[in-house]
Design an enzyme around this catalytic site. Structure first.
Site, PDB file in Angstrom:
ATOM      1  N   ALA A  83       0.847  -1.197   0.000  1.00  0.00           N
ATOM      2  CA  ALA A  83       0.000   0.000   0.000  1.00  0.00           C
ATOM      3  C   ALA A  83       0.875   1.236   0.000  1.00  0.00           C
ATOM      4  CB  ALA A  83      -0.892   0.018   1.241  1.00  0.00           C
ATOM      5  N   THR A 100      -2.846   2.096  -6.072  1.00  0.00           N
ATOM      6  CA  THR A 100      -2.268   0.922  -5.382  1.00  0.00           C
ATOM      7  C   THR A 100      -3.252   0.327  -4.377  1.00  0.00           C
ATOM      8  OG1 THR A 100       0.027   1.595  -5.640  1.00  0.00           O
ATOM      9  CG2 THR A 100      -0.478   0.214  -3.729  1.00  0.00           C
ATOM     10  N   THR A 125      -6.527  -0.829   8.345  1.00  0.00           N
ATOM     11  CA  THR A 125      -6.091   0.087   9.404  1.00  0.00           C
ATOM     12  C   THR A 125      -7.276   0.607  10.215  1.00  0.00           C
ATOM     13  OG1 THR A 125      -5.231   2.328   9.717  1.00  0.00           O
ATOM     14  CG2 THR A 125      -6.085   1.853   7.552  1.00  0.00           C
ATOM     15  N   ASP A 126      -7.002   0.985  11.454  1.00  0.00           N
ATOM     16  CA  ASP A 126      -8.062   1.592  12.287  1.00  0.00           C
ATOM     17  C   ASP A 126      -8.474   2.964  11.741  1.00  0.00           C
ATOM     18  OD1 ASP A 126      -5.787   3.050  12.992  1.00  0.00           O
ATOM     19  OD2 ASP A 126      -6.018   2.787  15.152  1.00  0.00           O
ATOM     20  N   GLU A 127      -7.650   3.517  10.829  1.00  0.00           N
ATOM     21  CA  GLU A 127      -7.965   4.854  10.312  1.00  0.00           C
ATOM     22  C   GLU A 127      -9.242   4.864   9.483  1.00  0.00           C
ATOM     23  OE1 GLU A 127      -4.648   7.271   9.056  1.00  0.00           O
ATOM     24  OE2 GLU A 127      -3.253   6.071  10.228  1.00  0.00           O
ATOM     25  N   TYR A 153      -5.663   8.767   2.256  1.00  0.00           N
ATOM     26  CA  TYR A 153      -5.111   7.448   2.619  1.00  0.00           C
ATOM     27  C   TYR A 153      -6.197   6.574   3.237  1.00  0.00           C
ATOM     28  CZ  TYR A 153      -3.020   3.948   5.706  1.00  0.00           C
ATOM     29  OH  TYR A 153      -2.749   2.773   6.368  1.00  0.00           O
ATOM     30  N   LYS A 157      -8.043   3.046   1.847  1.00  0.00           N
ATOM     31  CA  LYS A 157      -8.030   1.775   2.587  1.00  0.00           C
ATOM     32  C   LYS A 157      -9.469   1.309   2.855  1.00  0.00           C
ATOM     33  CE  LYS A 157      -4.909  -0.172   4.065  1.00  0.00           C
ATOM     34  NZ  LYS A 157      -4.027  -1.220   3.462  1.00  0.00           N
ATOM     35  N   LEU A 193       6.136   9.065  12.513  1.00  0.00           N
ATOM     36  CA  LEU A 193       6.464   9.786  13.751  1.00  0.00           C
ATOM     37  C   LEU A 193       7.647   9.200  14.526  1.00  0.00           C
ATOM     38  CD1 LEU A 193       5.515  12.055  15.844  1.00  0.00           C
ATOM     39  CD2 LEU A 193       4.507  10.150  17.081  1.00  0.00           C
ATOM     40  N   VAL A 209       6.768  18.644  15.757  1.00  0.00           N
ATOM     41  CA  VAL A 209       5.501  18.115  16.283  1.00  0.00           C
ATOM     42  C   VAL A 209       4.354  18.920  15.676  1.00  0.00           C
ATOM     43  CG1 VAL A 209       4.125  17.882  18.381  1.00  0.00           C
ATOM     44  CG2 VAL A 209       6.561  17.302  18.420  1.00  0.00           C
ATOM     45  N   ARG A 217      -2.541   8.393  19.577  1.00  0.00           N
ATOM     46  CA  ARG A 217      -2.488   7.169  18.775  1.00  0.00           C
ATOM     47  C   ARG A 217      -2.368   5.988  19.740  1.00  0.00           C
ATOM     48  NH1 ARG A 217      -4.137  10.414  15.832  1.00  0.00           N
ATOM     49  NH2 ARG A 217      -3.466  10.980  13.720  1.00  0.00           N
TER      50      ARG A 217
HETATM   51  P1  NAD Z   1       5.196   0.747   4.162  1.00  0.00           P
HETATM   52  O1  NAD Z   1       4.901   2.021   3.448  1.00  0.00           O
HETATM   53  O2  NAD Z   1       6.356   0.686   5.107  1.00  0.00           O
HETATM   54  O3  NAD Z   1       5.414  -0.422   3.085  1.00  0.00           O
HETATM   55  C1  NAD Z   1       4.610  -0.576   1.964  1.00  0.00           C
HETATM   56  C2  NAD Z   1       5.300  -1.546   1.014  1.00  0.00           C
HETATM   57  O4  NAD Z   1       4.422  -1.756  -0.100  1.00  0.00           O
HETATM   58  C3  NAD Z   1       6.622  -1.036   0.449  1.00  0.00           C
HETATM   59  O5  NAD Z   1       7.588  -2.063   0.490  1.00  0.00           O
HETATM   60  C4  NAD Z   1       6.281  -0.659  -0.985  1.00  0.00           C
HETATM   61  O6  NAD Z   1       7.383  -0.806  -1.874  1.00  0.00           O
HETATM   62  C5  NAD Z   1       5.181  -1.662  -1.296  1.00  0.00           C
HETATM   63  N1  NAD Z   1       4.301  -1.191  -2.365  1.00  0.00           N
HETATM   64  C6  NAD Z   1       3.705   0.033  -2.482  1.00  0.00           C
HETATM   65  N2  NAD Z   1       2.990   0.094  -3.619  1.00  0.00           N
HETATM   66  C7  NAD Z   1       3.108  -1.116  -4.227  1.00  0.00           C
HETATM   67  C8  NAD Z   1       2.600  -1.657  -5.415  1.00  0.00           C
HETATM   68  N3  NAD Z   1       1.797  -0.955  -6.217  1.00  0.00           N
HETATM   69  N4  NAD Z   1       2.914  -2.932  -5.728  1.00  0.00           N
HETATM   70  C9  NAD Z   1       3.728  -3.666  -4.934  1.00  0.00           C
HETATM   71  N5  NAD Z   1       4.257  -3.191  -3.798  1.00  0.00           N
HETATM   72  C10 NAD Z   1       3.950  -1.929  -3.447  1.00  0.00           C
HETATM   73  O7  NAD Z   1       3.844   0.356   4.896  1.00  0.00           O
HETATM   74  P2  NAD Z   1       3.601  -0.390   6.287  1.00  0.00           P
HETATM   75  O8  NAD Z   1       3.634   0.608   7.378  1.00  0.00           O
HETATM   76  O9  NAD Z   1       4.473  -1.584   6.362  1.00  0.00           O
HETATM   77  O10 NAD Z   1       2.093  -0.838   6.109  1.00  0.00           O
HETATM   78  C11 NAD Z   1       1.768  -2.095   5.529  1.00  0.00           C
HETATM   79  C12 NAD Z   1       0.263  -2.253   5.509  1.00  0.00           C
HETATM   80  O11 NAD Z   1      -0.263  -2.165   6.825  1.00  0.00           O
HETATM   81  C13 NAD Z   1      -0.457  -1.171   4.700  1.00  0.00           C
HETATM   82  O12 NAD Z   1      -1.505  -1.771   3.983  1.00  0.00           O
HETATM   83  C14 NAD Z   1      -0.998  -0.212   5.757  1.00  0.00           C
HETATM   84  O13 NAD Z   1      -2.173   0.416   5.311  1.00  0.00           O
HETATM   85  C15 NAD Z   1      -1.277  -1.171   6.897  1.00  0.00           C
HETATM   86  N6  NAD Z   1      -1.199  -0.606   8.264  1.00  0.00           N
HETATM   87  C16 NAD Z   1      -0.087   0.079   8.660  1.00  0.00           C
HETATM   88  C17 NAD Z   1      -0.008   0.554   9.974  1.00  0.00           C
HETATM   89  C18 NAD Z   1       1.224   1.255  10.488  1.00  0.00           C
HETATM   90  O14 NAD Z   1       1.222   1.732  11.629  1.00  0.00           O
HETATM   91  N7  NAD Z   1       2.310   1.352   9.720  1.00  0.00           N
HETATM   92  C19 NAD Z   1      -1.076   0.340  10.863  1.00  0.00           C
HETATM   93  C20 NAD Z   1      -2.204  -0.360  10.398  1.00  0.00           C
HETATM   94  C21 NAD Z   1      -2.238  -0.832   9.107  1.00  0.00           C
HETATM   95  P1  TYD Z   2       2.216   8.995  11.519  1.00  0.00           P
HETATM   96  O1  TYD Z   2       3.404   8.240  12.020  1.00  0.00           O
HETATM   97  O2  TYD Z   2       2.295   9.686  10.213  1.00  0.00           O
HETATM   98  O3  TYD Z   2       0.992   7.979  11.574  1.00  0.00           O
HETATM   99  P2  TYD Z   2      -0.616   8.257  11.374  1.00  0.00           P
HETATM  100  O4  TYD Z   2      -0.826   9.616  10.889  1.00  0.00           O
HETATM  101  O5  TYD Z   2      -0.972   7.235  10.353  1.00  0.00           O
HETATM  102  O6  TYD Z   2      -1.212   8.006  12.713  1.00  0.00           O
HETATM  103  O7  TYD Z   2       1.822  10.090  12.608  1.00  0.00           O
HETATM  104  C1  TYD Z   2       1.515   9.753  13.941  1.00  0.00           C
HETATM  105  C2  TYD Z   2       1.112  11.022  14.655  1.00  0.00           C
HETATM  106  O8  TYD Z   2       2.251  11.888  14.749  1.00  0.00           O
HETATM  107  C3  TYD Z   2       0.059  11.815  13.937  1.00  0.00           C
HETATM  108  O9  TYD Z   2      -0.833  12.396  14.896  1.00  0.00           O
HETATM  109  C4  TYD Z   2       0.825  12.916  13.221  1.00  0.00           C
HETATM  110  C5  TYD Z   2       2.000  13.157  14.145  1.00  0.00           C
HETATM  111  N1  TYD Z   2       3.266  13.586  13.492  1.00  0.00           N
HETATM  112  C6  TYD Z   2       3.948  14.719  13.958  1.00  0.00           C
HETATM  113  O10 TYD Z   2       3.515  15.394  14.911  1.00  0.00           O
HETATM  114  N2  TYD Z   2       5.114  15.082  13.337  1.00  0.00           N
HETATM  115  C7  TYD Z   2       5.614  14.384  12.277  1.00  0.00           C
HETATM  116  O11 TYD Z   2       6.683  14.792  11.722  1.00  0.00           O
HETATM  117  C8  TYD Z   2       4.914  13.214  11.829  1.00  0.00           C
HETATM  118  C9  TYD Z   2       5.433  12.423  10.668  1.00  0.00           C
HETATM  119  C10 TYD Z   2       3.750  12.857  12.467  1.00  0.00           C
END
Ligand code: NAD
Ligand code: TYD
Length: 339
Positions: A83, A100, A125-127, A153, A157, A193, A209, A217
């Protein structure tokens, strides 16, 4: 058993690959990743040495290439992590998120229908639930909470989730969805973050911040997320949604202060910058369903997980330095200078 993991060169997907290679030494693990800015092959360096692992540099939107992989490899289980995942980037440029996150999901599910699988799992995601008010700590997201998204985003999702549910109902695709809270841990891309603050603090750079830092979060150590998905794909019921979260709500500002304290850096590095547009106030998951039905409980306490994570970034500069000194520099400049 052959498990195909998309997005495995990213943060959570790579942690899931390492978890699976260790836990299921007799499984064949395939990774499909197009290596966008967020995908990093060096993350999979150790996995590449494992004879049960194969990597395909392929875009999940590329139907004919995805079909070829299914035809040749015949996966039993598909876990879709791939994603575009960063809210701030989705505000700047929504289009790739729709492509994507929605179209890519459709291609993956079409391949599953065409070639047959035992389970398709969508990592959501919870979002998708939007946000909760800060003055109502009694409210949590359950699986019945209406979808109510805020950013391009989360909207993309949510659209994917609805598509998965429709493929289950209309075509009988054996599918599950998990909606997890914010993850943290090793291999987390520096734009998010926690890694951003750790790396900036290590480099004595300002810690930006958003707003007043009061947004909340619900943080979960990435390995606990991997364990939850493992349970869902092996024991979860097809057609179901499972929320994943560890009741660990924290204000952004408190996390940044904690990082400063651990690294012995002054809080004067903290800089309050313009807020994110449409910034969600609070996320908080009610994980009762997955706990009661599948016996999942988070195992890593935040106080331990954050120490492990900070230590990982201290010890793995060779992983993050090439990232922050490459194209990321332009991104950082664009997003944070004059903010
Ligand atoms: P990330 O951005 O670190 O990794 C995404 C990966 O997907 C990358 O390796 C990228 O190269 C690959 N990718 C992107 N577009 C692509 C495409 N078109 N084809 C093939 N590969 C592609 O993301 P993450 O934080 O590891 O998140 C993974 C999943 O978990 C996502 O679906 C995200 O919505 C979900 N998620 C993330 C969080 C979080 O806190 N990071 C929380 C809940 C859910
Ligand atoms: P992030 O890691 O982007 O995750 P998400 O927005 O998906 O929860 O951000 C986590 C929290 O931190 C969000 O409330 C935005 C805040 N944030 C900052 O305050 N400064 C930053 O530079 C970033 C990237 C996020």
């Amino acid at each position: 058993m052959t498990v195909l993991i998309t997005g495995g060169a990213g943060f959570i997907g790579s942690n899931f690959i390492y978890y699976f290679l260790k836990k299921y030494p007799d499984y064949k693990i395939l990774c499909v990743d197009s290596l966008t800015y967020a995908g990093n092959l060096s993350t999979l360096e150790q996995a590449m040495k494992n004879k049960n692992f194969r990597f395909f540099k392929t875009d999940i939107c590329d139907r004919s290439e995805i079909y070829k992989i299914f035809e040749n490899e015949k996966p039993d289980i598909v876990v879709n992590f791939a994603a575009e995942s960063h809210v701030d980037r989705s505000i700047e440029n929504p289009e790739i998120f729709l492509k994507t996150n929605i179209f890519g999901t459709q291609v993956m599910m079409d391949a599953c229908r065409k070639y047959g699988i035992t389970r398709y799992h969508q990592v959501s995601t919870d979002e998708v639930y939007g946000d909760l008010p800060i003055d109502r700590p009694d409210l949590f997201f359950t699986e019945e909470t209406p979808i109510h998204t805020s950013s391009p985003y989360s909207s993309s999702k949510a659209a994917a989730d609805l598509l998965v549910q429709s493929y289950h109902r209309t075509y009988g695709l054996p599918a599950t969805i998990s909606r997890c809270s914010n993850n943290y841990g090793p291999y987390h891309f520096p734009e998010k973050l926690i890694p951003l603050m750790i790396i900036n603090a290590l480099n004595n750079k300002p810690l930006p911040v958003y707003g007043k830092g009061l947004n909340i979060r619900d943080w979960l150590y990435v390995e606990d997320h991997c364990k939850a998905i493992d349970l869902i794909i092996h024991k979860g019921k097809s057609g179901e949604v499972y929320n994943i979260g560890g009741h660990n709500e924290m204000k952004n500002i408190d996390i940044v202060k904690l990082i400063c304290k651990y690294l012995g850096k002054p809080e004067s590095l903290i800089t309050f910058v313009a807020d994110r547009k449409g910034h969600d106030m609070r996320y908080a998951i009610d994980p009762t369903k997955i706990r009661n039905q599948l016996g999942w409980i988070p195992e890593t306490k935040f106080s331990d997980g954050i120490k492990k994570t900070i230590e990982w970034y201290i010890n793995n500069e060779k992983w993050w330095y090439p990232i922050i000194s490459g194209e990321y520099k332009n991104y950082y400049e664009k997003m944070y200078s004059n903010r």
